[in-house]
Design an enzyme around this catalytic site. Structure first.
Site, PDB file in Angstrom:
ATOM      1  N   SER A  15       0.844  -1.194   0.000  1.00  0.00           N
ATOM      2  CA  SER A  15       0.000   0.000   0.000  1.00  0.00           C
ATOM      3  C   SER A  15       0.878   1.243   0.000  1.00  0.00           C
ATOM      4  CB  SER A  15      -0.897   0.012   1.234  1.00  0.00           C
ATOM      5  OG  SER A  15      -1.375   1.324   1.450  1.00  0.00           O
ATOM      6  N   HIS A  39      -1.323  -1.506  -4.211  1.00  0.00           N
ATOM      7  CA  HIS A  39      -2.559  -1.065  -3.551  1.00  0.00           C
ATOM      8  C   HIS A  39      -2.542   0.454  -3.372  1.00  0.00           C
ATOM      9  CE1 HIS A  39      -6.095  -1.917  -0.998  1.00  0.00           C
ATOM     10  NE2 HIS A  39      -5.642  -0.977  -0.182  1.00  0.00           N
ATOM     11  N   ASP A  41      -4.627   3.647  -1.891  1.00  0.00           N
ATOM     12  CA  ASP A  41      -5.681   4.007  -0.942  1.00  0.00           C
ATOM     13  C   ASP A  41      -6.202   5.410  -1.201  1.00  0.00           C
ATOM     14  OD1 ASP A  41      -6.024   1.758   0.835  1.00  0.00           O
ATOM     15  OD2 ASP A  41      -3.944   2.103   1.447  1.00  0.00           O
ATOM     16  N   MET A  43      -8.849   8.277  -0.198  1.00  0.00           N
ATOM     17  CA  MET A  43      -9.720   8.731   0.911  1.00  0.00           C
ATOM     18  C   MET A  43     -10.163  10.167   0.652  1.00  0.00           C
ATOM     19  SD  MET A  43      -7.588   7.265   4.156  1.00  0.00           S
ATOM     20  CE  MET A  43      -6.613   5.744   4.033  1.00  0.00           C
ATOM     21  N   HIS A  72      -8.387   1.225  -3.919  1.00  0.00           N
ATOM     22  CA  HIS A  72      -9.306   1.051  -2.797  1.00  0.00           C
ATOM     23  C   HIS A  72      -9.986   2.388  -2.513  1.00  0.00           C
ATOM     24  CE1 HIS A  72      -9.596  -0.020   1.813  1.00  0.00           C
ATOM     25  NE2 HIS A  72     -10.770   0.084   1.241  1.00  0.00           N
ATOM     26  N   MET A  74     -12.058   4.629  -0.535  1.00  0.00           N
ATOM     27  CA  MET A  74     -12.694   4.907   0.760  1.00  0.00           C
ATOM     28  C   MET A  74     -13.317   6.294   0.640  1.00  0.00           C
ATOM     29  SD  MET A  74      -9.672   3.342   3.107  1.00  0.00           S
ATOM     30  CE  MET A  74      -8.502   3.444   1.746  1.00  0.00           C
ATOM     31  N   MET A 143     -11.661  -5.392   5.611  1.00  0.00           N
ATOM     32  CA  MET A 143     -10.839  -4.468   6.399  1.00  0.00           C
ATOM     33  C   MET A 143     -10.518  -5.118   7.741  1.00  0.00           C
ATOM     34  SD  MET A 143     -10.158  -1.905   4.532  1.00  0.00           S
ATOM     35  CE  MET A 143      -9.166  -1.129   5.808  1.00  0.00           C
ATOM     36  N   ASP A 178      -6.705  -6.073   4.678  1.00  0.00           N
ATOM     37  CA  ASP A 178      -6.076  -4.760   4.640  1.00  0.00           C
ATOM     38  C   ASP A 178      -6.040  -4.147   6.034  1.00  0.00           C
ATOM     39  OD1 ASP A 178      -5.178  -2.267   3.905  1.00  0.00           O
ATOM     40  OD2 ASP A 178      -6.882  -1.767   2.628  1.00  0.00           O
TER      41      ASP A 178
HETATM   42  C1  DX5 Z   1      -6.233   1.829   5.693  1.00  0.00           C
HETATM   43  C2  DX5 Z   1      -5.799   1.458   4.297  1.00  0.00           C
HETATM   44  C3  DX5 Z   1      -4.710   0.476   4.251  1.00  0.00           C
HETATM   45  C4  DX5 Z   1      -3.434   0.840   4.925  1.00  0.00           C
HETATM   46  C5  DX5 Z   1      -2.859  -0.407   5.540  1.00  0.00           C
HETATM   47  O1  DX5 Z   1      -7.418   2.531   5.648  1.00  0.00           O
HETATM   48  O2  DX5 Z   1      -6.877   0.955   3.555  1.00  0.00           O
HETATM   49  O3  DX5 Z   1      -4.456   0.025   2.921  1.00  0.00           O
HETATM   50  O4  DX5 Z   1      -2.485   1.422   4.083  1.00  0.00           O
HETATM   51  O5  DX5 Z   1      -1.799  -0.009   6.256  1.00  0.00           O
HETATM   52  P1  DX5 Z   1      -0.933  -0.888   7.252  1.00  0.00           P
HETATM   53  O6  DX5 Z   1      -0.401  -2.046   6.493  1.00  0.00           O
HETATM   54  O7  DX5 Z   1       0.115   0.093   7.644  1.00  0.00           O
HETATM   55  O8  DX5 Z   1      -1.841  -1.281   8.395  1.00  0.00           O
HETATM   56 ZN    ZN Z   2      -6.473  -0.078   1.541  1.00  0.00          ZN
END
Ligand code: DX5
Ligand code: ZN
Length: 223
Positions: A15, A39, A41, A43, A72, A74, A143, A178
């Protein structure tokens, strides 16, 4: 557009949330030969209390890497922004069940745009909430922390949730997890049925990200 690696093999999906954004390309380059999936992320400060990456970043990364861009979302308005990410170079889009009014329509929209389709649930959403759409997606993203931030601790109840989901899924569908994935948590979540392991902090906060990927994979695949 790239297709999701066929299910049946464990894949690590680094990620970039935990990468050094001041040298993002170099940081991704350090792991590009170790993995097939990257990956990303996204947001929006609304669905989760953090703001991260937009299509412009995907577009700038795209020409430099032949990895499957696992995006992903969010965000509250996935139907509006998914096409923009696909145009920018995303190969797969995962939306949150909690954020979408009509999941079947969202899946069809992604199919029409030829993207791989994932659906995600937060830690407090029951696995059973997916039963009407689970057959229609390529990947489920469970998650294993509350979405929003990297570096959080793995929620142990995720193990039972992974088992429950795996029973609802076909062998050709991936179960991605994740949050809080390290060499310590990877073996148990794989044992519970996960085959796609997202890891941010464990990889990009390590001084040797390629080695961190290999270590997680080895931990996950050694019985
Ligand atoms: C959290 C993200 C993850 C995050 C995971 O909301 O969706 O993808 O980057 O991070 P680690 O591996 O640091 O827990
Ligand atoms: Zn993620």
């Amino acid at each position: 557009m790239r297709t999701l690696p066929a299910a049946g093999r464990i894949e690590i999906a680094p990620s970039i949330l935990s990468a050094d954004f001041s040298r993002l390309g170099d940081h991704v380059r350090q792991i590009e030969n170790e993995v097939q999936i990257l990956h990303i992320d996204v947001m929006d400060g609304h669905f989760v209390p953090n703001i991260t990456i937009g299509p412009v970043v995907v577009k700038k990364l795209r020409p430099h890497f032949d990895l499957f861009f696992d995006t992903h979302l969010m965000i509250s308005d996935a139907p509006k922004y998914a096409p923009e990410f696909i145009r920018a170079g995303s190969d797969g889009i995962t939306f949150h069940l909690e954020a979408v009014d009509d999941p079947k329509a969202m899946i069809q929209q992604l199919r029409d745009l030829k993207a791989s389709v994932g659906v995600s649930i937060k830690p407090k959403t029951p696995a059973s909430a997916l039963k009407h759409i689970i057959a229609d997606v390529d990947m489920i993203l469970l998650m294993t922390v509350e979405p929003g931030f990297g570096g959080q601790e793995f929620i142990p109840e995720s193990l039972d949730r992974a088992r429950e989901l795996r029973k609802m899924m076909r062998d050709d569908q991936r179960l991605e997890v994740d949050g809080g994935i390290y060499t310590t948590t990877a073996p148990m979540i794989v044992e519970a049925g996960a085959d796609t392991l997202v890891a941010g902090n464990a990889i990009f906060s390590n001084s040797d990200p390629a080695r961190a990927v290999r270590d997680i994979l080895q931990a996950a695949t050694t019985k």
